[in-house]
Design a protein around this motif. Structure first.
Motif, PDB file in Angstrom:
ATOM      1  N   ALA A  11      44.966  42.780  33.128  1.00 29.50           N
ATOM      2  CA  ALA A  11      44.494  43.354  34.396  1.00 29.50           C
ATOM      3  C   ALA A  11      43.079  42.876  34.708  1.00 29.50           C
ATOM      4  O   ALA A  11      42.764  42.582  35.866  1.00 29.50           O
ATOM      5  N   ILE A  12      42.229  42.786  33.696  1.00 27.40           N
ATOM      6  CA  ILE A  12      40.866  42.298  33.917  1.00 27.40           C
ATOM      7  C   ILE A  12      40.918  40.894  34.492  1.00 27.40           C
ATOM      8  O   ILE A  12      40.253  40.582  35.483  1.00 27.40           O
ATOM      9  N   ARG A  13      41.714  40.016  33.891  1.00 27.02           N
ATOM     10  CA  ARG A  13      41.834  38.630  34.365  1.00 27.02           C
ATOM     11  C   ARG A  13      42.366  38.607  35.804  1.00 27.02           C
ATOM     12  O   ARG A  13      41.839  37.891  36.658  1.00 27.02           O
ATOM     13  N   GLN A  14      43.393  39.380  36.064  1.00 36.90           N
ATOM     14  CA  GLN A  14      43.993  39.390  37.400  1.00 36.90           C
ATOM     15  C   GLN A  14      42.991  39.863  38.451  1.00 36.90           C
ATOM     16  O   GLN A  14      42.877  39.259  39.524  1.00 36.90           O
ATOM     17  N   ILE A  15      42.255  40.912  38.151  1.00 36.78           N
ATOM     18  CA  ILE A  15      41.268  41.441  39.092  1.00 36.78           C
ATOM     19  C   ILE A  15      40.153  40.428  39.318  1.00 36.78           C
ATOM     20  O   ILE A  15      39.746  40.176  40.457  1.00 36.78           O
ATOM     21  N   ARG A  16      39.635  39.852  38.253  1.00 39.24           N
ATOM     22  CA  ARG A  16      38.571  38.844  38.376  1.00 39.24           C
ATOM     23  C   ARG A  16      38.995  37.698  39.280  1.00 39.24           C
ATOM     24  O   ARG A  16      38.270  37.288  40.170  1.00 39.24           O
ATOM     25  N   ASN A  17      40.200  37.206  39.043  1.00 40.42           N
ATOM     26  CA  ASN A  17      40.683  36.040  39.777  1.00 40.42           C
ATOM     27  C   ASN A  17      41.111  36.353  41.207  1.00 40.42           C
ATOM     28  O   ASN A  17      41.208  35.442  42.031  1.00 40.42           O
ATOM     29  N   SER A  18      41.362  37.622  41.508  1.00 36.26           N
ATOM     30  CA  SER A  18      41.781  37.996  42.857  1.00 36.26           C
ATOM     31  C   SER A  18      40.596  38.209  43.795  1.00 36.26           C
ATOM     32  O   SER A  18      40.768  38.280  45.006  1.00 36.26           O
ATOM     33  N   ARG A  19      39.405  38.325  43.235  1.00 34.83           N
ATOM     34  CA  ARG A  19      38.202  38.521  44.053  1.00 34.83           C
ATOM     35  C   ARG A  19      37.852  37.228  44.776  1.00 34.83           C
ATOM     36  O   ARG A  19      38.098  36.133  44.289  1.00 34.83           O
ATOM     37  N   ARG A  20      37.278  37.379  45.958  1.00 38.84           N
ATOM     38  CA  ARG A  20      36.783  36.229  46.717  1.00 38.84           C
ATOM     39  C   ARG A  20      35.319  36.450  47.007  1.00 38.84           C
ATOM     40  O   ARG A  20      35.000  37.369  47.730  1.00 38.84           O
ATOM     41  N   PRO A  21      34.418  35.646  46.455  1.00 32.96           N
ATOM     42  CA  PRO A  21      34.713  34.575  45.506  1.00 32.96           C
ATOM     43  C   PRO A  21      35.114  35.145  44.144  1.00 32.96           C
ATOM     44  O   PRO A  21      34.822  36.306  43.835  1.00 32.96           O
ATOM     45  N   LEU A  25      33.824  34.627  34.118  1.00 32.88           N
ATOM     46  CA  LEU A  25      33.493  35.346  32.891  1.00 32.88           C
ATOM     47  C   LEU A  25      31.982  35.457  32.732  1.00 32.88           C
ATOM     48  O   LEU A  25      31.482  36.479  32.258  1.00 32.88           O
ATOM     49  N   ASP A  26      31.260  34.431  33.136  1.00 32.38           N
ATOM     50  CA  ASP A  26      29.796  34.491  33.094  1.00 32.38           C
ATOM     51  C   ASP A  26      29.266  35.576  34.022  1.00 32.38           C
ATOM     52  O   ASP A  26      28.349  36.314  33.668  1.00 32.38           O
ATOM     53  N   ASP A  27      29.843  35.662  35.230  1.00 26.61           N
ATOM     54  CA  ASP A  27      29.439  36.705  36.182  1.00 26.61           C
ATOM     55  C   ASP A  27      29.682  38.089  35.599  1.00 26.61           C
ATOM     56  O   ASP A  27      28.818  38.966  35.665  1.00 26.61           O
ATOM     57  N   LEU A  28      30.866  38.282  35.045  1.00 22.28           N
ATOM     58  CA  LEU A  28      31.214  39.585  34.488  1.00 22.28           C
ATOM     59  C   LEU A  28      30.302  39.924  33.312  1.00 22.28           C
ATOM     60  O   LEU A  28      29.826  41.056  33.199  1.00 22.28           O
ATOM     61  N   SER A  29      30.034  38.962  32.460  1.00 17.71           N
ATOM     62  CA  SER A  29      29.140  39.182  31.335  1.00 17.71           C
ATOM     63  C   SER A  29      27.755  39.616  31.815  1.00 17.71           C
ATOM     64  O   SER A  29      27.149  40.541  31.257  1.00 17.71           O
ATOM     65  N   ALA A  65      31.827  47.320  36.551  1.00 18.41           N
ATOM     66  CA  ALA A  65      31.382  45.975  36.897  1.00 18.41           C
ATOM     67  C   ALA A  65      32.327  45.289  37.885  1.00 18.41           C
ATOM     68  O   ALA A  65      31.887  44.489  38.714  1.00 18.41           O
ATOM     69  N   LEU A  66      33.611  45.609  37.811  1.00 16.56           N
ATOM     70  CA  LEU A  66      34.596  45.023  38.717  1.00 16.56           C
ATOM     71  C   LEU A  66      34.843  45.883  39.956  1.00 16.56           C
ATOM     72  O   LEU A  66      35.554  45.470  40.870  1.00 16.56           O
TER      73      LEU A  66
END
Length: 75
Positions: A11-21, A25-29, A65-66
């Motif tokens: 779910a974390i990956r899906q949410i990260r990748n669905s955001r525009r932009p 992983l660097d941003d989330l960190s 963060a997300l």
């Protein structure tokens, strides 16, 4: 059956990748670091791949963060 060491990684990956932009992983960190939670890009990748367990406080920080609810990470 659950395969892996956590339930929230995909779910974390899906949410990260669905955001525009997209949220990298660097941003989330960096977002997590601002809240006092230190998870490197490498560790976040391992969480997303379900190769690392995740503590409750980390899940809470990641949801903030997300900008999503905890329910969204567990769905």
């Amino acid at each position: 059956p659950v395969h892996g060491l956590n339930l929230v990684g995909p779910a974390i990956r899906q949410i990260r990748n669905s955001r525009r932009p997209k949220v990298t992983l660097d941003d989330l960190s960096a977002r997590l670091e601002l809240s006092g939670v230190f998870l490197s890009k490498s560790i976040l990748s391992r969480i997303e791949n379900q190769e690392r367990s995740v503590f409750d406080y980390e899940v809470i920080a990641i949801s903030h963060a997300l900008g999503v609810t905890l329910d969204r990470l567990y769905s």
